[in-house]
Structure formats: structure tokens, C-alpha cells
Design an enzyme around this catalytic site. Structure first.
Site, PDB file in Angstrom:
ATOM      1  N   HIS A 149      55.535  62.794 -84.500  1.00 54.62           N
ATOM      2  CA  HIS A 149      54.184  62.225 -84.367  1.00 54.62           C
ATOM      3  C   HIS A 149      53.929  61.613 -82.983  1.00 54.62           C
ATOM      4  CE1 HIS A 149      53.226  62.916 -88.507  1.00 54.62           C
ATOM      5  NE2 HIS A 149      54.176  62.108 -88.954  1.00 54.62           N
ATOM      6  N   ASP A 169      58.129  69.333 -92.171  1.00 56.43           N
ATOM      7  CA  ASP A 169      57.840  68.004 -92.693  1.00 56.43           C
ATOM      8  C   ASP A 169      56.530  68.046 -93.475  1.00 56.43           C
ATOM      9  OD1 ASP A 169      58.743  64.913 -91.806  1.00 56.43           O
ATOM     10  OD2 ASP A 169      56.637  65.076 -92.366  1.00 56.43           O
ATOM     11  N   HIS A 191      54.226  66.012 -93.330  1.00 57.34           N
ATOM     12  CA  HIS A 191      53.175  65.552 -92.420  1.00 57.34           C
ATOM     13  C   HIS A 191      53.110  66.468 -91.200  1.00 57.34           C
ATOM     14  CE1 HIS A 191      54.849  61.963 -94.514  1.00 57.34           C
ATOM     15  NE2 HIS A 191      53.562  61.710 -94.716  1.00 57.34           N
ATOM     16  N   ASP A 217      60.384  65.308 -96.756  1.00 62.93           N
ATOM     17  CA  ASP A 217      59.451  64.532 -97.565  1.00 62.93           C
ATOM     18  C   ASP A 217      58.469  65.398 -98.341  1.00 62.93           C
ATOM     19  OD1 ASP A 217      58.472  65.209 -95.073  1.00 62.93           O
ATOM     20  OD2 ASP A 217      57.870  63.186 -94.512  1.00 62.93           O
TER      21      ASP A 217
END
Length: 312
Positions: free
Chosen positions: A126, A163, A165, A252
Site C-alpha cells: 500500500h 492479497d 486488498h 487475508d
């Protein structure tokens, strides 16, 4: 040839507030499991140093690096946003994680290892050029790709991010460039942080068509995920014909994870790894997310087992 496992005691010193998802217990769960299963002893354990400022500023701005250092040195509780809590060691620990990723690239390119796994924190995908976000300070996977290009003169590097995200930082760092292909399978940005990674985001200018976002609806199970991977992501990677593969390996998307809404099994991560290793490329896997401790340990065990099988 054994694979490389990169980790370090200093990765535990990056702090986390009580009940914060990205916490030292994540690494404890992973490393305890790998040791219990005899996987750690099957890996090479190279030494490494923190990345230099020159190496970090290949992608991150000098002002951002200075701000991150100052925030840690002066005891600020967070960097840029509440999602990035920091302590006195956080910036140097993030540098150390990046340094491990760069050393991994050196060893892959020099054929000292066929694959590598980086078990580090804080994660990185990120992190933007000039901003910390989503638990991340420096973007280890992106900086590893840049190291392969600048230092080792590779012409085509692929980053595959699974991931839950979207890796906004990685995409934005490379979306205008044709030499890095970024592909992400993640939860639909309409229901998940950070709200980026829509299908229409395909790159800019010279980088057009070197970004592929494959968002998945909440509730996605193994079959849908694997069908998307094999029918869309892998053919796109093959067309790009990379010389090196970097994985932003977040776990995740597991059904038990508290931060995601996908329903993947542990076995799905075994299959994801198998499909990606079948590309037969030097592969660096960088730990990103995964916040249910037992599920995280299960998934990393499955992932590393397949990486170790890759050596044969």
C-alpha cells in the site's frame, strides 16, 4: 537448490497498538509453525542489511523518506494516517525488510536460489511514492522489482498480488511504465480498502495494458478465484513474458480472516502457488497481509511447502 527464507528478529520491534491487526504475533505464528514442521531448516538463511537511502529513493521521494525518519526519531505515534502506527525503530525496520527483498533479488538473478520467501513486517504494497498507507511504510515488492531493473538490467518484471486488498502503491509506482507488469486479484474495491483496483485501471501512457486488475466479489470461493487466476492472470503473465516473478503474498483472502470477505481455503493457496510456480520463473514471495493467526500460519506453511518443492 534450496530456497531462501528471509526474516530477522528486528521485524518484531515494529510496534502495534493493542488489538491492532498487523502485529508481531503474526510473525511468531508463522515462524513457530515453520519451525515445528521442519520447513525452516530446509531453507537457506542469507544475511542482509537495511536498504540504503539511494535504494529506497529509486521509487519513494526523498522528502517522504526524510519525513518517515523524522517521525520515528521524534516519537510520533503514526506516519501519515492511523493505519500506520510507528515507534522509534519502524523506519529502519522497514528499510531492513526492503534490504532483504533486494538481497533476495541478487541471489535469484545470480542463481544462488530458485525462489525466496520474505517473512517481514511491516508489509509494503500500500505504500505510495510519498505516503504511508494501510500498515505499509516502504514498498518492498516494488523496490525489489526496481532493483532487478536498475541494478541487474532486467527488461521485464512481473508482480502478481493475491492479497485481499488491492496494492494501490505498487500499481501507482509502475502504472506509467512498460517494463513492470502488475496484476492483482483482490476483493471488489467497492467493498474493500483501499477502494482502488477497478478493471478499467489498466495503466497510463507507455504503461497502458501493463496493469491488470481482477476484482472479485465478496464471498468468492476457491473455484472462482482459481478460474480467474488460470483463465485471465496467468495467460496475461505469459504474454508479458517476464524474466522474474515477484509475489505480493497476502493470505487475508482466507475465509477466516477478519479483514477480508473472500472465502478461500488453505488448500486454495497451495494451488495458487503451484500455478504460479509452473511459470518456471525465479520467484520472490513477499509477505503482505493475513491477520487470523492460525489461518496465516496454515497458509504460509502451504505456500512455503510448494516453494520448497520448486527446488526439485
Amino acid at each position: 537448490m534450496p530456497i531462501d527464507l528471509f526474516t530477522h528478529p528486528d521485524f518484531f520491534t515494529h510496534p502495534a497498538p493493542p488489538s491492532f491487526p498487523e502485529r508481531p504475533a503474526r510473525l511468531t505464528a508463522i515462524l513457530d509453525r515453520l519451525t515445528e514442521q521442519g520447513l525452516t531448516e530446509r531453507c537457506q538463511r542469507p544475511t542482509f542489511e537495511p536498504a540504503t537511502t539511494d535504494q529506497i529513493t529509486r521509487l519513494h521521494t526523498p522528502d517522504y523518506v526524510t519525513r518517515a525518519q523524522h517521525a520515528c526519531e521524534t516519537g510520533q505515534p503514526q506516519l501519515d494516517c492511523p493505519d500506520v502506527p510507528i515507534g522509534p525503530t519502524s523506519e529502519i525496520v522497514a528499510r531492513l525488510a526492503t534490504g532483504a527483498a533486494l538481497t533476495a533479488i541478487d541471489r535469484l538473478i545470480n542463481h544462488t536460489a530458485t525462489a525466496a520467501f520474505l517473512a517481514a513486517r511491516p508489509p509494503g504494497h500500500h505504500a505510495e511514492a510519498d505516503r504511508a498507507m494501510g500498515f505499509c511504510i516502504y514498498n518492498h515488492a516494488a523496490l525489489a522489482a526496481e532493483h532487478a531493473i536498475q541494478h541487474h538490467h532486467l527488461q521485464r518484471v512481473a508482480i502478481l498480488d493475491f492479497d485481499v486488498h488491492h496494492g494501490n502503491g505498487t500499481q501507482h509506482l509502475f502504472e506509467s511504465r512498460p517494463d513492470v507488469f502488475y496484476c492483482s486479484l483482490h476483493e471488489d474495491p467497492r467493498t474493500q480498502y483501499p477502494g482502488t483496483g477497478h478493471p478499467h485501471e489498466t495503466g497510463i501512457g507507455p504503461g497502458l495494458a501493463t496493469t491488470l486488475n481482477l476484482p472479485l466479489p465478496a464471498g468468492t470461493t476457491d473455484d472462482h478465484f482459481l478460474q480467474t487466476l488460470t483463465a485471465q492472470a496467468i495467460p496475461a503473465l505469459q504474454r508479458f513474458d517476464p524474466q522474474l516473478l515477484i509475489l505480493s503474498a497476502g493470505f487475508d483472502a482466507h475465509t477466516d480472516d477478519p479483514l477480508g470477505h473472500l472465502n478461500l481455503s488453505t488448500g486454495c493457496f497451495t494451488q495458487i502457488t503451484q500455478h504460479l510456480l509452473a511459470l518456471n520463473l525465479p520467484t520472490l514471495s513477499v509477505l503482505e497481509g493475513g491477520y487470523h493467526l492460525d489461518a496465516l500460519a496454515d497458509c504460509v506453511q502451504a505456500h512455503l511447502t510448494e516453494l520448497l518443492n520448486f527446488e526439485t
